[in-house]
Design a protein around this motif. Structure first.
Motif, PDB file in Angstrom:
ATOM      1  N   ASP A 188       6.259  -4.000  -6.115  1.00  0.00           N
ATOM      2  CA  ASP A 188       5.287  -4.413  -7.317  1.00  0.00           C
ATOM      3  C   ASP A 188       5.685  -3.062  -8.336  1.00  0.00           C
ATOM      4  OD1 ASP A 188       5.022  -6.545  -6.262  1.00  0.00           O
ATOM      5  OD2 ASP A 188       2.830  -6.364  -5.798  1.00  0.00           O
ATOM      6  N   GLY A 189       6.060  -1.946  -8.096  1.00  0.00           N
ATOM      7  CA  GLY A 189       6.267  -0.905  -8.852  1.00  0.00           C
ATOM      8  C   GLY A 189       5.165   0.225  -9.055  1.00  0.00           C
ATOM      9  N   MET A 190       4.401   0.156  -7.888  1.00  0.00           N
ATOM     10  CA  MET A 190       3.279   0.963  -8.008  1.00  0.00           C
ATOM     11  C   MET A 190       3.648   2.430  -7.649  1.00  0.00           C
ATOM     12  SD  MET A 190      -0.028  -0.508  -6.713  1.00  0.00           S
ATOM     13  CE  MET A 190      -0.525  -2.087  -7.031  1.00  0.00           C
ATOM     14  N   SER A 191       3.217   3.725  -8.280  1.00  0.00           N
ATOM     15  CA  SER A 191       3.514   4.730  -7.625  1.00  0.00           C
ATOM     16  C   SER A 191       2.480   5.182  -6.421  1.00  0.00           C
ATOM     17  CB  SER A 191       3.091   5.984  -8.645  1.00  0.00           C
ATOM     18  OG  SER A 191       1.741   5.882  -8.890  1.00  0.00           O
ATOM     19  N   GLU A 192       3.047   6.203  -5.650  1.00  0.00           N
ATOM     20  CA  GLU A 192       2.375   6.414  -4.351  1.00  0.00           C
ATOM     21  C   GLU A 192       0.966   6.739  -4.646  1.00  0.00           C
ATOM     22  OE1 GLU A 192       3.512   6.222  -1.243  1.00  0.00           O
ATOM     23  OE2 GLU A 192       5.446   5.671  -2.179  1.00  0.00           O
ATOM     24  N   LEU A 193       0.489   7.560  -5.496  1.00  0.00           N
ATOM     25  CA  LEU A 193      -0.818   7.826  -5.939  1.00  0.00           C
ATOM     26  C   LEU A 193      -1.665   6.335  -6.335  1.00  0.00           C
ATOM     27  CD1 LEU A 193      -2.431  10.271  -5.823  1.00  0.00           C
ATOM     28  CD2 LEU A 193      -2.353  10.658  -8.130  1.00  0.00           C
ATOM     29  N   ALA A 194      -1.159   5.680  -7.206  1.00  0.00           N
ATOM     30  CA  ALA A 194      -1.629   4.320  -7.289  1.00  0.00           C
ATOM     31  C   ALA A 194      -1.893   3.432  -6.091  1.00  0.00           C
ATOM     32  CB  ALA A 194      -0.590   3.619  -8.357  1.00  0.00           C
ATOM     33  N   ILE A 195      -0.995   3.574  -5.087  1.00  0.00           N
ATOM     34  CA  ILE A 195      -0.965   3.100  -3.962  1.00  0.00           C
ATOM     35  C   ILE A 195      -2.371   3.367  -3.232  1.00  0.00           C
ATOM     36  CG2 ILE A 195      -0.089   2.577  -1.600  1.00  0.00           C
ATOM     37  CD1 ILE A 195       2.666   2.404  -2.897  1.00  0.00           C
ATOM     38  N   VAL A 196      -2.354   4.735  -2.994  1.00  0.00           N
ATOM     39  CA  VAL A 196      -3.789   5.282  -2.479  1.00  0.00           C
ATOM     40  C   VAL A 196      -4.856   4.657  -3.049  1.00  0.00           C
ATOM     41  CG1 VAL A 196      -4.929   7.269  -2.012  1.00  0.00           C
ATOM     42  CG2 VAL A 196      -2.681   7.340  -1.905  1.00  0.00           C
ATOM     43  N   TRP A 197      -4.872   4.870  -4.632  1.00  0.00           N
ATOM     44  CA  TRP A 197      -6.291   4.352  -5.086  1.00  0.00           C
ATOM     45  C   TRP A 197      -6.396   2.932  -5.391  1.00  0.00           C
ATOM     46  CZ3 TRP A 197      -9.399   7.857  -4.321  1.00  0.00           C
ATOM     47  CH2 TRP A 197      -9.003   9.189  -4.309  1.00  0.00           C
ATOM     48  N   ARG A 198      -5.344   2.079  -5.428  1.00  0.00           N
ATOM     49  CA  ARG A 198      -5.500   0.601  -5.699  1.00  0.00           C
ATOM     50  C   ARG A 198      -5.235  -0.231  -4.689  1.00  0.00           C
ATOM     51  NH1 ARG A 198      -2.361  -0.288 -11.238  1.00  0.00           N
ATOM     52  NH2 ARG A 198      -2.883  -2.153 -10.670  1.00  0.00           N
ATOM     53  N   VAL A 199      -4.521   0.213  -3.547  1.00  0.00           N
ATOM     54  CA  VAL A 199      -4.324  -0.622  -2.399  1.00  0.00           C
ATOM     55  C   VAL A 199      -4.888  -0.171  -1.195  1.00  0.00           C
ATOM     56  CG1 VAL A 199      -2.484  -1.779  -0.908  1.00  0.00           C
ATOM     57  CG2 VAL A 199      -2.096  -1.144  -3.568  1.00  0.00           C
ATOM     58  N   MET A 200      -4.875   1.060  -0.942  1.00  0.00           N
ATOM     59  CA  MET A 200      -5.583   1.783   0.256  1.00  0.00           C
ATOM     60  C   MET A 200      -6.881   1.808   0.211  1.00  0.00           C
ATOM     61  SD  MET A 200      -2.878   1.750   2.170  1.00  0.00           S
ATOM     62  CE  MET A 200      -2.995   2.667   3.739  1.00  0.00           C
ATOM     63  N   LEU A 201      -7.285   2.477  -0.937  1.00  0.00           N
ATOM     64  CA  LEU A 201      -8.751   2.442  -0.951  1.00  0.00           C
ATOM     65  C   LEU A 201      -9.578   1.443  -0.929  1.00  0.00           C
ATOM     66  CD1 LEU A 201     -11.046   4.380  -1.814  1.00  0.00           C
ATOM     67  CD2 LEU A 201     -10.754   4.202  -4.123  1.00  0.00           C
ATOM     68  N   PRO A 202      -9.046   0.057  -1.751  1.00  0.00           N
ATOM     69  CA  PRO A 202      -9.929  -1.177  -1.662  1.00  0.00           C
ATOM     70  C   PRO A 202      -9.965  -1.397   0.058  1.00  0.00           C
ATOM     71  CG  PRO A 202      -8.695  -1.082  -3.505  1.00  0.00           C
ATOM     72  CD  PRO A 202      -8.106  -0.031  -2.847  1.00  0.00           C
ATOM     73  N   THR A 203      -8.884  -1.704   0.733  1.00  0.00           N
ATOM     74  CA  THR A 203      -9.042  -1.977   2.220  1.00  0.00           C
ATOM     75  C   THR A 203      -9.467  -0.955   2.983  1.00  0.00           C
ATOM     76  OG1 THR A 203      -6.811  -0.744   2.605  1.00  0.00           O
ATOM     77  CG2 THR A 203      -6.348  -3.102   1.955  1.00  0.00           C
ATOM     78  N   ALA A 204      -9.888   0.248   2.464  1.00  0.00           N
ATOM     79  CA  ALA A 204     -10.644   1.230   3.414  1.00  0.00           C
ATOM     80  C   ALA A 204     -11.990   0.997   3.188  1.00  0.00           C
ATOM     81  CB  ALA A 204      -9.831   2.648   3.131  1.00  0.00           C
ATOM     82  N   ILE A 205     -12.610   0.284   2.177  1.00  0.00           N
ATOM     83  CA  ILE A 205     -14.029   0.388   1.878  1.00  0.00           C
ATOM     84  C   ILE A 205     -14.858   0.450   3.050  1.00  0.00           C
ATOM     85  CG2 ILE A 205     -15.758  -0.960   0.711  1.00  0.00           C
ATOM     86  CD1 ILE A 205     -14.191   0.679  -1.220  1.00  0.00           C
ATOM     87  N   PRO A 206     -14.556  -0.494   3.992  1.00  0.00           N
ATOM     88  CA  PRO A 206     -15.709  -0.517   5.049  1.00  0.00           C
ATOM     89  C   PRO A 206     -15.536   0.876   5.824  1.00  0.00           C
ATOM     90  CG  PRO A 206     -14.510  -2.434   5.341  1.00  0.00           C
ATOM     91  CD  PRO A 206     -13.794  -1.509   4.117  1.00  0.00           C
ATOM     92  N   ALA A 207     -14.395   1.343   6.202  1.00  0.00           N
ATOM     93  CA  ALA A 207     -14.525   2.863   6.927  1.00  0.00           C
ATOM     94  C   ALA A 207     -15.092   3.691   5.895  1.00  0.00           C
ATOM     95  CB  ALA A 207     -12.938   3.131   7.331  1.00  0.00           C
TER      96      ALA A 207
ATOM     97  N   LEU B 232       2.200  -4.086   3.448  1.00  0.00           N
ATOM     98  CA  LEU B 232       1.143  -4.391   2.242  1.00  0.00           C
ATOM     99  C   LEU B 232       1.657  -2.958   1.300  1.00  0.00           C
ATOM    100  CD1 LEU B 232      -1.392  -5.500   1.271  1.00  0.00           C
ATOM    101  CD2 LEU B 232      -2.604  -3.598   2.211  1.00  0.00           C
ATOM    102  N   ILE B 233       2.196  -1.871   1.896  1.00  0.00           N
ATOM    103  CA  ILE B 233       2.516  -0.716   1.092  1.00  0.00           C
ATOM    104  C   ILE B 233       3.803  -1.184   0.529  1.00  0.00           C
ATOM    105  CG2 ILE B 233       3.048   1.626   1.197  1.00  0.00           C
ATOM    106  CD1 ILE B 233       0.900   1.566   3.629  1.00  0.00           C
ATOM    107  N   ASP B 234       4.767  -1.663   1.153  1.00  0.00           N
ATOM    108  CA  ASP B 234       6.097  -1.960   0.822  1.00  0.00           C
ATOM    109  C   ASP B 234       5.994  -3.117  -0.309  1.00  0.00           C
ATOM    110  OD1 ASP B 234       7.404  -0.136   2.121  1.00  0.00           O
ATOM    111  OD2 ASP B 234       7.756  -1.718   3.807  1.00  0.00           O
ATOM    112  N   ALA B 235       4.881  -3.809  -0.155  1.00  0.00           N
ATOM    113  CA  ALA B 235       4.869  -5.055  -1.192  1.00  0.00           C
ATOM    114  C   ALA B 235       4.416  -4.232  -2.611  1.00  0.00           C
ATOM    115  CB  ALA B 235       3.777  -6.000  -0.993  1.00  0.00           C
ATOM    116  N   ALA B 236       3.511  -3.240  -2.396  1.00  0.00           N
ATOM    117  CA  ALA B 236       2.932  -2.638  -3.603  1.00  0.00           C
ATOM    118  C   ALA B 236       4.105  -1.800  -4.153  1.00  0.00           C
ATOM    119  CB  ALA B 236       1.870  -1.637  -3.188  1.00  0.00           C
ATOM    120  N   ARG B 237       5.085  -1.290  -3.344  1.00  0.00           N
ATOM    121  CA  ARG B 237       6.167  -0.544  -3.758  1.00  0.00           C
ATOM    122  C   ARG B 237       7.037  -1.295  -4.650  1.00  0.00           C
ATOM    123  NH1 ARG B 237       6.788   2.849   1.267  1.00  0.00           N
ATOM    124  NH2 ARG B 237       5.217   4.423   1.253  1.00  0.00           N
TER     125      ARG B 237
END
Lengths: 384, 323, 320
Positions: free
Chosen positions: C218-237, C211-216
């Protein structure tokens, strides 16, 4: 001695009827498979035999004694579970020893520290250790005895579960999809081993599976279950070659049996307007279904009964399966060919198919086998 | 030509990507790291240093007093009472709240869906503000108009008077609970149990639902006839890690008891200091009386106890993990 | 059901003891002082009109009031005018006990302010905790960097430290910085949640690298990955952690008690209740229990509405 008698067992879960009157006799030493799609009630039946569920009506008898009201612990059966259900905190040896300890030692003898001090307990423990190492030898898991289940591979756990089942001498072994958690290669290997184990122990095995290959390869008899009923219980070859019901015919056999519509006009039987058999005289419905195993179909150029185009080929090396879309209505039939016929099969090639009437199985619209009609059809064809 | 370029490119970019990842990693972790050091580690060191001084807030300097603070902790009767109260509390509350939690979990679990209502009720004290509930309990335990003594008085004149406690209570009045040095700490313990066992129950319930059902069937097939045998063979071993965790967290929470004691006895920690627990001592000595040295010494001892407990837990869990 | 009767008996007895103080708290918040004293009136009390003595005392008719009212009571002497005025005042000052208790709860002390303080403090704590913990958790779970294991080791060590235990040195530090009696003092020590880092890290470990590699890709920065990819998946936790954090800090009494002294504007709900108790006499049991009810209710209601989430959130610490 320990034959098993299941008489008109039904089971209701609330409103839903899971078993609708199952009757089955298992002879001592027999390997019987309960096979069917998921939800057919085969696991429920096994659990009722085990005593983990009580039937709504009906009786279970082991060795002539009615055990319906007996709880699982008192039925002298052993079971191998789908998840193996090994006690995670006990070593392999301890796991295998549990059924013996529970049955042979008193509660006092089983006490963790105090129990060890009783001389009777020590003698018992010696016997048990011997039984455990014997079972481990049979299953070749002696080197694993000190490990815990968490340190074992799936196949090894499966053996330990088997060991726990065979360490005592039960009236019957119940196996609930024991191979379904193994990978394909291991499954084939373990299949053989369980069959060999059965031959060696000469014990009664009741084996639940959804995999027809397991059922076909291991069993003395197969009970095909669907919708809470046993459709047919017979040896594997009978189940394959002479099924009572179209659902049995369709469930057993891979690729699936070909089903084609057959029409009777007076004394003439036709399939897609091709005459199969004239002078047919039997009391049969006008519309019937015809079952043809893929190996019953053969390629022919002269007077084919069916024609169509090859739309898909599966080359398995030793054999080739070809899917042919029939010209008459576009439905597909599967044909088994040998590698030598490869040149005459190609995608898009027009082929003619033929078959022997005595390899045809006829069923009525509801799926019941019409054996008399088959005999009549074959005879009529011979006369012609 | 192309192939050479490609391999050259990977050889160059690989370390570059690693570098970039390392930089981002540190960038993302640094705020947390800095705060961790400033808020958690520096204070421990500070407390450690101050525990050897006679520092007070507002004083410009301080003197080193060596181990004097610690000596005082083990010599004075006030601190003896502190240790007695703290350990009484921990030793009472932990086993009982864990035991009740386990018992309630087993009962609730065996009832299936109907049991959920009890789960909800028993969990209420965990959610409620402890201070508010402590005040509610204080009213319940009011010697004259409290619900507890009113209920007990109803037993007067019945056969229950045979029991010495009721006989005495009916004759001379029931205990004044919070004002009685013989009862005070036990009342606090009771409230601690009241508040905490629902939490333990829920943890045990989580442990129970993770026990594979087939294990119970296997135990039944193996000849475990009684519920007790199945508990011994399946449930208890499966709850092992949960139990270790529940005991540890109960201990740590018990060590930290403060709200109830401050609510009941804002001055001095109970009648005759019978409920003078460590957190209250830190608060009273260190913050109210500005005796920072001695407060820090208690803090250090406190940390020692808590870390010791957690390390024991980790060790036990590590051993159990290898199933 | 019939076979389980003894289980129900035991559990119901337990439930009575568990619920008793809640019952009493809510019941007293409805009752008049007299009913509380005498222990009567059932759950809701009789709700007879009662006179607020303090209200009457404040509006004792003076000379000027009598003069002003003379026009309304023509031909009466001063004493009877005063008596009539007093009767009017008493009528004005009488109300149902439930209303009396709850209105006192909100007027005797700035309870609304306390509640808002509580909301502000708990929410800021949770937000800052997330902003600090999420990137760190992501870095520890998914990025390779030199020293990562050391940082994670430090996290594991810090998990051992209960923040309450180091309250004294923290207090000294804040006092030296002149931060006691500020909102900052209420929030700062809780900005770092080692538990949050640990929890989110364990969660991120379960997110597939793909998932992270796919985001990379797609050209996202690491910070963008945290907020736009990881955060949404982490909502339940994260939600579970939010419940854990909010419950802990809404109910916390120890830390606010230490760093806020005297300045009522900064009081959190438990501190407000404590102050109420401190200056209350017997007649204030009712309003005090009303205050307690008001403070306890939000979390209890939220819990009853979303039990499963709450139980998951609170027991989260038990999973790892």
């Amino acid at each position: 001695m320990s034959d098993l008698h299941i008489a008109s067992v039904t089971k209701l879960f609330g409103e839903t009827s899971v078993l609708k009157g199952v009757t089955l006799d298992v002879k001592d030493g027999e390997f019987i498979s309960l096979v069917g799609p998921s939800g057919c009630g085969k696991s429920t039946l096994l659990r009722i035999i085990a005593g983990l569920e009580t039937p709504t009506t009906g009786t279970i008898a082991i060795g002539g004694a009615d055990v319906t009201q007996l709880r699982a612990a008192d039925r002298n059966l052993s079971m191998v579970f789908q998840s193996y259900a090994l006690y995670p905190h006990l070593t392999v040896a301890e796991n295998i020893a549990v059924p013996l300890q529970m049955r042979q030692m008193t509660a006092l003898q089983r006490l963790p520290l105090l129990g060890g001090l009783l001389p009777s307990a020590r003698a018992q423990a010696g016997d048990i250790a011997q039984a455990v190492s014997h079972a481990a030898q049979i299953l070749e898991i002696a080197p694993l005895l000190d490990r815990k289940p968490g340190q074992l591979s799936g196949g090894q756990r499966q053996r330990v579960a088997l060991g726990r089942a065979l360490v005592r001498d039960p009236a019957a072994f119940l196996l609930d999809e024991p191979l379904s958690n193994l990978d394909a290669k291991l499954r084939v290997q373990t299949r053989t081993e369980i069959a060999e184990l059965h031959r060696r122990l000469q014990a009664t095995f009741i084996y639940v599976t959804h995999d027809q290959v397991e059922a076909m390869t291991m069993s003395d008899r197969i009970a095909v279950m669907m919708g809470g009923e046993i459709l047919q219980c017979a040896p594997p070859d009978v189940i394959y070659e002479d099924p009572d019901d179209i659902r049995v015919a369709e469930f057993i056999g891979s690729p699936k049996i070909n089903i084609l519509p057959v029409e009777r006009n007076g004394t003439v039987l036709t399939v897609f307007d091709q005459v199969l058999s004239a002078h047919f005289s039997a009391d049969s419905p006008k519309l019937m279904q015809m079952g043809l195993r893929p190996e019953a179909l053969r390629l022919t150029q002269t007077a084919p009964l069916l024609t169509g185009r090859v739309v898909h080929l599966e080359n398995l090396g030793a054999e080739i399966f070809a899917q042919v879309a029939l010209d008459s209505n576009g439905s597909r039939v599967t044909l088994r060919a040998i590698p030598a016929q490869r040149h005459s099969l190609g995608l898009g090639v027009q082929v003619g198919l033929s078959f022997d009437l005595n390899s045809v199985m006829l069923f009525d619209a509801d799926g019941a086998r019409l054996r008399k009609a088959e005999v009549a059809a074959t005879r009529a064809a011979e006369v012609a | 030509m192309v192939a050479v370029d490609a391999s050259g490119a990977t050889r160059v970019t690989k370390p570059k990507a690693d570098n970039r990842q390392a930089r981002t990693g540190w960038m993302l972790a640094t705020p947390a790291l800095v705060l961790m050091v400033l808020i958690l580690l520096v204070p421990i060191i500070l407390a450690g240093v101050l525990s050897f001084t006679n520092y007070s807030l507002g004083n410009s300097g301080f003197g080193w007093v060596g181990l004097q603070n610690y000596e005082r902790l083990f010599a004075r009767s006030t601190y003896e009472k502190m240790f007695v109260a703290t350990f009484t509390y921990v030793v009472t509350v932990v086993p009982i709240s864990v035991g009740l939690g386990l018992g309630a979990a087993l009962l609730v679990h065996s009832l299936g869906r109907i049991g959920d209502i009890y789960k909800t009720i028993y969990f209420l004290p965990v959610m409620a503000t402890l201070l508010a509930m402590a005040i509610a309990w204080e009213f319940m335990l009011h010697p004259t108009i409290g619900m507890v003594n009113r209920t007990l008085e109803m037993a007067c004149g019945t056969w229950l008077e045979v029991i010495p406690f009721f006989a005495g209570g009916c004759a001379d009045g029931f205990p004044i609970w919070l004002g009685d040095r013989d009862y005070a700490i036990w009342v606090v313990c009771f409230i601690g149990i009241w508040q905490g066992f629902g939490f333990n129950m829920v943890l045990f319930l989580a442990g129970l639902t993770s026990v594979h059902r087939e294990l119970y069937h296997a135990a039944e097939m193996d000849g475990a006839r009684s519920g007790w045998e199945r508990f011994r063979l399946v449930t208890w071993p499966a709850l092992g890690p949960t139990t270790v965790f529940v005991v540890t967290i109960s201990c740590i929470r018990a060590f930290q008891v403060f709200d109830t004691i401050e609510a009941f006895w804002p001055q001095g920690g109970g009648p005759n200091k019978s409920a003078y627990v460590m957190m209250f001592a830190i608060f009273e000595k260190g913050i109210q009386q500005n005796l920072i040295g001695i407060g820090s010494a208690i803090t250090m001892l406190f940390l020692l106890f808590v870390m010791f407990l957690t390390l024991i837990q980790r060790w036990l869990v590590e051993r159990k993990v290898h199933y | 059901m019939t076979r389980d009767w003894w289980k129900h008996l035991v559990l119901i007895l337990g439930a009575i003891i568990v619920l008793a103080p809640f019952y009493m708290m809510v019941s007293y918040s409805f009752k008049s002082p007299g009913e509380i004293d005498r222990g009567e009136g059932g759950f809701f009390g009789r709700q007879e009109m009662m006179i607020d003595p303090r209200c009457v005392a404040l509006r004792q008719p003076g000379r000027a009031d009598i003069e002003a009212a003379r026009a309304r009571f023509v031909g009466q002497d001063d004493a009877s005018v005063q008596a009539s005025l007093l009767a009017e005042t008493e009528a004005d000052c009488s109300m149902r006990p439930a209303l009396f208790n709850y209105s006192k709860a909100f007027t005797e002390a700035p309870l609304v302010r306390y509640l808002l303080n509580g909301v502000a403090v708990t929410l800021s704590i949770f937000l800052i905790q997330s902003v600090v913990a999420l990137p760190a958790a992501y870095a520890l779970a998914k990025l390779n960097f030199w020293g990562r294991d050391a940082v994670f080791g430090l996290v594991l060590f810090c998990l051992l430290i209960p923040v309450h235990a180091i309250a004294l040195p923290l207090y000294i530090g804040l006092a030296k910085l002149g931060l006691t009696n500020t909102y900052a003092a209420l929030v700062v020590p809780w900005t770092i949640s080692v538990f949050g880092i640990f929890l989110m890290r364990q969660f991120f470990m379960t997110v597939p690298d793909d998932l992270i590699d796919a985001a990379r890709m797609d050209g996202m920065s690491e910070l963008a990955i945290v907020w736009r990819v990881m955060l949404p998946t982490a909502i339940p936790a994260l939600l579970a952690f939010a419940i854990f954090s909010v419950v802990a800090h809404w109910n916390d009494y120890f830390w606010p008690r230490i760093v806020v002294t005297g300045n009522r504007d900064l009081f959190t709900p438990p501190l407000g209740l404590r102050e109420f108790k401190g200056d209350g006499d017997g007649s204030f049991f009712g309003p005090m229990m009303a205050t307690a009810t008001v403070i306890v209710t939000p979390l209890i209601v939220a819990f009853l509405l979303a039990q499963r989430r709450f139980i998951d959130g609170i027991t989260l610490s038990g999973m790892k």
